[in-house]
Design a protein around this motif. Structure first.
Motif, mmCIF file in Angstrom:
data_model
loop_
_atom_site.group_PDB
_atom_site.id
_atom_site.type_symbol
_atom_site.label_atom_id
_atom_site.label_comp_id
_atom_site.label_asym_id
_atom_site.label_seq_id
_atom_site.Cartn_x
_atom_site.Cartn_y
_atom_site.Cartn_z
ATOM 1 N N CYS A 1 29.477 51.782 30.852
ATOM 2 C CA CYS A 1 30.065 50.770 31.651
ATOM 3 C C CYS A 1 30.480 49.500 30.901
ATOM 4 O O CYS A 1 31.581 49.032 31.088
ATOM 5 N N ALA A 2 29.520 49.248 29.655
ATOM 6 C CA ALA A 2 29.904 47.966 28.960
ATOM 7 C C ALA A 2 31.261 48.414 28.202
ATOM 8 O O ALA A 2 32.056 47.450 28.158
ATOM 9 N N ALA A 3 31.367 49.739 27.582
ATOM 10 C CA ALA A 3 32.824 50.102 27.077
ATOM 11 C C ALA A 3 33.850 49.974 27.827
ATOM 12 O O ALA A 3 34.829 49.706 27.448
ATOM 13 N N GLN A 4 33.642 50.333 29.112
ATOM 14 C CA GLN A 4 34.794 50.456 29.960
ATOM 15 C C GLN A 4 35.386 48.897 30.159
ATOM 16 O O GLN A 4 36.176 48.743 30.548
ATOM 17 N N MET A 5 34.219 48.200 30.631
ATOM 18 C CA MET A 5 34.628 46.722 30.954
ATOM 19 C C MET A 5 35.241 45.909 29.885
ATOM 20 O O MET A 5 35.941 45.135 29.958
ATOM 21 N N LYS A 6 34.537 46.233 28.708
ATOM 22 C CA LYS A 6 35.090 45.758 27.314
ATOM 23 C C LYS A 6 36.739 45.928 27.033
ATOM 24 O O LYS A 6 37.417 45.373 26.564
ATOM 25 N N SER A 7 37.013 47.401 27.332
ATOM 26 C CA SER A 7 38.246 47.745 27.097
ATOM 27 C C SER A 7 39.142 46.935 27.875
ATOM 28 O O SER A 7 40.395 46.660 27.655
ATOM 29 N N LEU A 8 38.704 46.414 29.295
ATOM 30 C CA LEU A 8 39.651 45.799 30.162
ATOM 31 C C LEU A 8 39.829 44.504 29.641
ATOM 32 O O LEU A 8 41.261 44.039 29.443
ATOM 33 N N GLU A 9 38.930 43.771 28.984
ATOM 34 C CA GLU A 9 39.040 42.580 28.400
ATOM 35 C C GLU A 9 39.765 42.572 27.137
ATOM 36 O O GLU A 9 40.662 41.747 27.142
ATOM 37 N N ASP A 10 39.751 43.564 26.390
ATOM 38 C CA ASP A 10 40.333 43.725 25.097
ATOM 39 C C ASP A 10 41.993 43.965 25.284
ATOM 40 O O ASP A 10 42.615 43.719 24.247
ATOM 41 N N ASN A 11 42.273 44.530 26.504
ATOM 42 C CA ASN A 11 43.668 44.801 26.816
ATOM 43 C C ASN A 11 44.242 43.983 27.950
ATOM 44 O O ASN A 11 45.326 44.082 28.275
ATOM 45 N N LEU A 12 43.469 42.889 28.121
ATOM 46 C CA LEU A 12 44.156 41.970 29.169
ATOM 47 C C LEU A 12 45.423 41.396 28.953
ATOM 48 O O LEU A 12 46.237 41.292 30.019
ATOM 49 N N ASP A 13 46.064 40.997 27.867
ATOM 50 C CA ASP A 13 47.214 40.473 27.452
ATOM 51 C C ASP A 13 48.181 41.413 27.929
ATOM 52 O O ASP A 13 49.306 41.184 28.397
ATOM 53 N N GLU A 14 48.044 42.709 27.644
ATOM 54 C CA GLU A 14 48.941 44.051 27.999
ATOM 55 C C GLU A 14 49.181 44.162 29.571
ATOM 56 O O GLU A 14 49.920 44.415 30.069
ATOM 57 N N PHE A 15 47.749 44.009 30.071
ATOM 58 C CA PHE A 15 47.786 44.028 31.568
ATOM 59 C C PHE A 15 48.683 43.047 32.165
ATOM 60 O O PHE A 15 49.462 43.293 33.096
ATOM 61 N N THR A 16 48.559 41.734 31.796
ATOM 62 C CA THR A 16 49.393 40.643 32.151
ATOM 63 C C THR A 16 50.665 40.972 32.096
ATOM 64 O O THR A 16 51.610 40.730 32.827
ATOM 65 N N ARG A 17 50.997 41.340 30.492
ATOM 66 C CA ARG A 17 52.620 41.690 30.478
ATOM 67 C C ARG A 17 53.120 42.807 31.501
ATOM 68 O O ARG A 17 54.099 42.683 31.803
#
Length: 156
Positions: free
Chosen positions: A48-64
């Motif tokens: 779960c930690a790895a899953q949530m960190k992947s969201l945070e690490d890719n937040l700029d791309e999600f925003t784009r």
């Protein structure tokens, strides 16, 4: 009794949940944006930690890509707040499906009654509040965030 898992083409089922910072996330208030609902079983676990960190690490791309990623689990707000701090998650909402216990996961057909937590799953809701992507993963795995980003890029 297990409810039916939401499917692409279904209308998204609205919900409002508090995040780790006590801010309310209401799905229908995200109109004009897409939402990634990233369900995970429990805080303080490796996958779960790895899953949530992947969201945070890719937040700029999600925003784009005009997408708001959120994590959802049955944990309480104080638990999610401490967990987010320990992981260095400062921008991604980690939503608390705490009470009624697992109600949002149940509405999406993703609550594991026998375990008391949700499936590990990703659900993408489009700008018109329709489900456009659903994938359930093995509990002891980390979803491929690149698969999600490729899907969003292909539907942009």
């Amino acid at each position: 009794m297990q409810s039916v898992i939401v499917q692409p083409g279904d209308p998204a089922r609205n919900f409002s949940l508090k995040d780790q910072n006590d801010k309310t996330f209401d799905l229908y208030e995200q109109a004009k944006k897409r939402s990634l609902l990233s369900f995970h079983p429990l805080a303080w676990t490796e996958f779960c930690a790895a899953q949530m960190k992947s969201l945070e690490d890719n937040l700029d791309e999600f925003t784009r890509l005009n997408c708001i990623p959120v994590g959802i689990s049955v944990d309480s707000r104080p638990c999610k707040q401490a967990w987010a701090k320990s992981l260095g998650i400062t921008r991604t909402p980690l939503l608390c499906d705490f009470w009624p216990h697992g109600a949002v996961a149940e509405r999406y057909g993703l609550f594991r009654e026998e375990n008391g937590f949700s499936e590990r799953a990703n659900v993408i809701v489009d700008e018109q509040q329709k489900v456009i992507f659903v994938k359930v993963y093995p509990v002891h795995s980390v979803p491929d965030i690149q698969e999600i980003l490729r899907f969003l890029q292909g539907t942009a």
